[in-house]
Scaffold this motif. Structure first.
Motif, PDB file in Angstrom:
ATOM      1  N   PHE A 158       8.318   2.337   1.480  1.00 11.02           N
ATOM      2  CA  PHE A 158       7.719   3.162   0.440  1.00 11.02           C
ATOM      3  C   PHE A 158       8.109   2.757  -0.976  1.00 11.02           C
ATOM      4  O   PHE A 158       7.964   3.540  -1.912  1.00 11.02           O
ATOM      5  CB  PHE A 158       8.073   4.635   0.689  1.00 11.02           C
ATOM      6  N   ASP A 159       8.595   1.547  -1.152  1.00 10.93           N
ATOM      7  CA  ASP A 159       8.947   1.067  -2.486  1.00 10.93           C
ATOM      8  C   ASP A 159       7.688   0.672  -3.255  1.00 10.93           C
ATOM      9  O   ASP A 159       6.596   0.569  -2.691  1.00 10.93           O
ATOM     10  CB  ASP A 159       9.899  -0.128  -2.373  1.00 10.93           C
ATOM     11  N   THR A 160       7.866   0.399  -4.532  1.00  8.22           N
ATOM     12  CA  THR A 160       6.726   0.066  -5.393  1.00  8.22           C
ATOM     13  C   THR A 160       6.061  -1.241  -4.980  1.00  8.22           C
ATOM     14  O   THR A 160       4.838  -1.383  -5.095  1.00  8.22           O
ATOM     15  CB  THR A 160       7.181  -0.040  -6.855  1.00  8.22           C
ATOM     16  N   LEU A 161       6.844  -2.201  -4.520  1.00  8.42           N
ATOM     17  CA  LEU A 161       6.274  -3.491  -4.148  1.00  8.42           C
ATOM     18  C   LEU A 161       5.433  -3.381  -2.885  1.00  8.42           C
ATOM     19  O   LEU A 161       4.382  -4.020  -2.776  1.00  8.42           O
ATOM     20  CB  LEU A 161       7.391  -4.512  -3.930  1.00  8.42           C
ATOM     21  N   SER A 162       5.892  -2.578  -1.931  1.00  6.08           N
ATOM     22  CA  SER A 162       5.205  -2.465  -0.648  1.00  6.08           C
ATOM     23  C   SER A 162       4.143  -1.382  -0.641  1.00  6.08           C
ATOM     24  O   SER A 162       3.139  -1.509   0.064  1.00  6.08           O
ATOM     25  CB  SER A 162       6.225  -2.166   0.463  1.00  6.08           C
ATOM     26  N   ALA A 163       4.364  -0.327  -1.398  1.00  4.15           N
ATOM     27  CA  ALA A 163       3.449   0.816  -1.355  1.00  4.15           C
ATOM     28  C   ALA A 163       3.319   1.479  -2.721  1.00  4.15           C
ATOM     29  O   ALA A 163       3.725   2.625  -2.920  1.00  4.15           O
ATOM     30  CB  ALA A 163       3.935   1.825  -0.319  1.00  4.15           C
ATOM     31  N   PRO A 164       2.741   0.770  -3.699  1.00  3.95           N
ATOM     32  CA  PRO A 164       2.535   1.388  -5.013  1.00  3.95           C
ATOM     33  C   PRO A 164       1.522   2.524  -4.910  1.00  3.95           C
ATOM     34  O   PRO A 164       0.509   2.398  -4.228  1.00  3.95           O
ATOM     35  CB  PRO A 164       1.988   0.230  -5.851  1.00  3.95           C
ATOM     36  N   ILE A 165       1.814   3.617  -5.574  1.00  2.86           N
ATOM     37  CA  ILE A 165       0.858   4.726  -5.579  1.00  2.86           C
ATOM     38  C   ILE A 165      -0.155   4.485  -6.699  1.00  2.86           C
ATOM     39  O   ILE A 165       0.207   4.295  -7.862  1.00  2.86           O
ATOM     40  CB  ILE A 165       1.572   6.075  -5.770  1.00  2.86           C
ATOM     41  N   MET A 166      -1.420   4.500  -6.308  1.00  5.78           N
ATOM     42  CA  MET A 166      -2.507   4.163  -7.228  1.00  5.78           C
ATOM     43  C   MET A 166      -3.284   5.419  -7.622  1.00  5.78           C
ATOM     44  O   MET A 166      -3.371   6.376  -6.843  1.00  5.78           O
ATOM     45  CB  MET A 166      -3.455   3.156  -6.567  1.00  5.78           C
ATOM     46  N   PRO A 167      -3.882   5.430  -8.820  1.00  5.24           N
ATOM     47  CA  PRO A 167      -4.637   6.607  -9.278  1.00  5.24           C
ATOM     48  C   PRO A 167      -5.980   6.719  -8.561  1.00  5.24           C
ATOM     49  O   PRO A 167      -6.905   5.944  -8.816  1.00  5.24           O
ATOM     50  CB  PRO A 167      -4.814   6.345 -10.773  1.00  5.24           C
ATOM     51  N   ALA A 168      -6.105   7.700  -7.676  1.00  8.33           N
ATOM     52  CA  ALA A 168      -7.342   7.863  -6.914  1.00  8.33           C
ATOM     53  C   ALA A 168      -8.534   8.100  -7.829  1.00  8.33           C
ATOM     54  O   ALA A 168      -9.650   7.627  -7.557  1.00  8.33           O
ATOM     55  CB  ALA A 168      -7.194   9.026  -5.932  1.00  8.33           C
ATOM     56  N   HIS A 169      -8.308   8.812  -8.938  1.00 12.61           N
ATOM     57  CA  HIS A 169      -9.429   9.139  -9.820  1.00 12.61           C
ATOM     58  C   HIS A 169     -10.010   7.904 -10.506  1.00 12.61           C
ATOM     59  O   HIS A 169     -11.139   7.956 -11.019  1.00 12.61           O
ATOM     60  CB  HIS A 169      -9.018  10.184 -10.859  1.00 12.61           C
ATOM     61  N   LEU A 170      -9.288   6.796 -10.508  1.00  8.06           N
ATOM     62  CA  LEU A 170      -9.783   5.561 -11.137  1.00  8.06           C
ATOM     63  C   LEU A 170     -10.227   4.505 -10.125  1.00  8.06           C
ATOM     64  O   LEU A 170     -10.973   3.587 -10.475  1.00  8.06           O
ATOM     65  CB  LEU A 170      -8.696   4.971 -12.036  1.00  8.06           C
ATOM     66  N   TYR A 171      -9.788   4.636  -8.878  1.00  7.94           N
ATOM     67  CA  TYR A 171     -10.096   3.597  -7.882  1.00  7.94           C
ATOM     68  C   TYR A 171     -11.000   4.060  -6.745  1.00  7.94           C
ATOM     69  O   TYR A 171     -11.744   3.245  -6.187  1.00  7.94           O
ATOM     70  CB  TYR A 171      -8.790   3.057  -7.276  1.00  7.94           C
ATOM     71  N   LYS A 172     -10.937   5.321  -6.382  1.00  5.01           N
ATOM     72  CA  LYS A 172     -11.669   5.779  -5.204  1.00  5.01           C
ATOM     73  C   LYS A 172     -13.162   5.507  -5.350  1.00  5.01           C
ATOM     74  O   LYS A 172     -13.769   5.786  -6.385  1.00  5.01           O
ATOM     75  CB  LYS A 172     -11.434   7.276  -4.974  1.00  5.01           C
TER      76      LYS A 172
END
Length: 524
Positions: A158-172
């Motif tokens: 769950f680190d940034t390199l393996s699992a960055p949290i992305m903004p759903a409102h901009l990518y979905k």
């Protein structure tokens, strides 16, 4: 002038030039200048996971956790978590005072989108992990991860390199790789994107709305592109930049720089990495489809020479697919000592007899475009293989071109390096699993190696919670894969970081210069 991106490790016997700082309150303000070379193809993790991408991207994006020097989890966007006794459910409580850089609130929807959609589609390293997981939102600040079977390495994913949290409102609902927001990234991290001046620098500025009160301490970070290694070293010596990492500084210069007052050299902060450098061999193409040819390549290479004269002792000869620091490492695998007679015997056995000019096979080597060290490595490979009748033509490219050709299997051989991470299920299996042969995606199974027995062993090892059983399974994998030699493992690299003694609290966990720098500060 430009700056650094990844430094170097210690030559044998070199003393750590650490200058321990007296306990002191962080000082506010200041601009950190770092070198970054080569210029990255992009700065959104997942869309790009090249080494030069990660340094600036980890300042803008965050994961649910980070990990200390012993790879124990530390909360970031998740403030707490629980794992069910059967290992099939993970529940995360998310922080409630977090905002994206555009002011929108961070919620469980972003985590659900990142784990269910973004990661499996674009992140080559994390695809096998998050395809196992279904993530659901329990409420706006709670998520539950559901698995069909236990997956022991998940807690270290769950680190940034393996699992960055992305903004759903901009990518979905968009094409993730082609989304225009990739040019002006929006994260939750301590620094915001300001400007990317091509050929010169990437400029990040302090996020004044960051969820950690009083942080970050720095006003800004410049990642400066300096093509010439001598100029990068000079910029560090003269204080024009305060940080260098990985291959930014030539390995030959590390010992000298470590003796300069005011500079600190450390190898801490790469614990997550466990890097192995190798020659990727395209198993789809002749003569690489024959394991005898691949074994011949390994016998023709003097890897101790590579360790000593190209990596200047900042490495260890690799023996196979697992890094020797792994608790699952087994040294008792088929080995390939430097032996040109064995190499030529294998080529003879294949029927590859020398022609009138002494050439048995003609191949091409696509060099890794990360600087002089890698150019020297390519030249050595050309010379060494030439001595056993394998004529090598060197090919060059820029970073984007190299990545495109490599990902699309448009190569015979290429030099590369890859992080093995905290568990073989996270960083090793991706290179050898048949299911991870994914054309167009970097750092997957790009060699085309496929063995159903190895696939089954990897699956069983990933799903087991018995460490003894996992060790036995990974031992079997190492023996099989090392025997088939789908790639030519060269050395385990030790990366150091070189920085100004005025830069404090930059290397505080197992991610070192790839951490967020929320705590970093410059002493006046």
């Amino acid at each position: 002038m430009s700056g650094i991106w990844k430094s170097i490790a210690f030559a044998a016997g070199m003393a750590l030039a650490a200058v321990p700082a007296a306990a002191q309150a962080p000082q506010k303000g200041g601009i950190l200048n770092s070198t970054l070379w080569p210029e990255p193809p992009g700065i959104v993790i997942g869309v790009n996971i090249n080494a030069p991408t990660l340094l600036p991207a980890t300042k803008m994006f965050e994961g649910l956790m980070t990990y200390d020097f012993n790879l124990a989890p530390i909360p970031v966007l998740a403030e707490s978590w629980q794992v069910a006794p059967d290992g099939l459910t993970y529940t995360f409580k998310l922080r409630q005072n977090v905002k994206w850089h555009d002011g929108k609130p961070f919620t469980a929807e972003d985590v659900v989108f990142s784990f269910n959609e973004f990661m499996p589609q674009v992140h080559s390293r994390s695809k096998p992990t998050f395809e196992r997981v279904k993530t659901v939102a329990v409420d706006p600040h709670t998520v539950r991860l559901e698995l069909k079977e236990p997956y022991a390495p998940l807690i270290r994913s769950f680190d940034t390199l393996s699992a960055p949290i992305m903004p759903a409102h901009l990518y979905k609902g968009t094409d993730f790789r082609a989304n225009p927001i990739n040019q002006t990234p929006v994260g939750t991290g301590p620094f915001k994107f300001k400007e990317w001046k091509k050929g010169e620098y990437i400029h990040l500025v302090r996020n004044d709305s960051y969820w950690q009160a009083g942080k970050p301490h720095l006003d800004a970070i410049y990642y400066r592109f300096i093509p010439d290694s001598a100029s990068r070293a000079l910029a560090l010596e003269t204080g024009q930049v305060q940080l260098a990492a990985q291959t930014d500084i030539e390995f030959v210069d590390v010992a000298r720089l470590g003796k300069i007052p005011g500079l600190v050299v450390t190898t801490k902060g790469w614990e997550w990495n466990s890097t192995i450098s190798w020659i990727e061999l395209n198993n789809r193409r002749k003569p690489f489809d024959d394991p005898r040819f691949r074994r011949a390549i390994l016998h023709a290479l003097d890897r101790e020479f590579i360790r000593t004269n190209i990596f200047f002792g900042l490495a260890k000869v690799a023996t196979g697919p697992l890094h020797s620091s792994s608790p699952f490492y087994d040294p008792n695998v088929p080995l390939y000592p430097f032996d040109t007679a064995k190499a030529t015997a294998l080529l003879d056995e294949m029927g590859l007899k020398p022609d009138g000019s002494g050439v048995r096979a003609r191949v091409k080597l696509l060099g890794l475009p990360y600087g002089e060290l890698w150019n020297r490595l390519s030249e050595y490979i050309r010379q060494a293989l030439g001595k056993v009748g394998i004529q090598v033509t060197l090919e060059s490219s820029d970073v984007a071109g190299w990545g495109n050709r490599f990902a699309n299997w448009d190569y015979d051989m290429t030099t590369t390096f890859l992080s093995m991470l905290a568990d073989p299920a996270l960083g090793v299996s991706r290179t050898y699993l048949t299911s991870n042969i994914r054309k167009g995606v970097l750092f997957t199974n790009t060699s085309g190696y496929s063995n159903p027995e190895v696939d089954a062993l990897f699956a069983k090892a990933a799903g087991s919670t018995d460490e003894g059983q996992r060790k036995q399974l990974y031992s079997q994998i190492q023996k099989i894969v090392a025997g088939e030699a789908p790639i030519a493992w060269l050395v385990e690299i030790q990366w150091p970081t070189i920085h100004s003694a005025k830069l404090r609290d930059a290397i505080i966990n197992g991610f070192g210069p790839n951490d967020s720098f929320a705590d970093a500060w410059l002493a006046k």
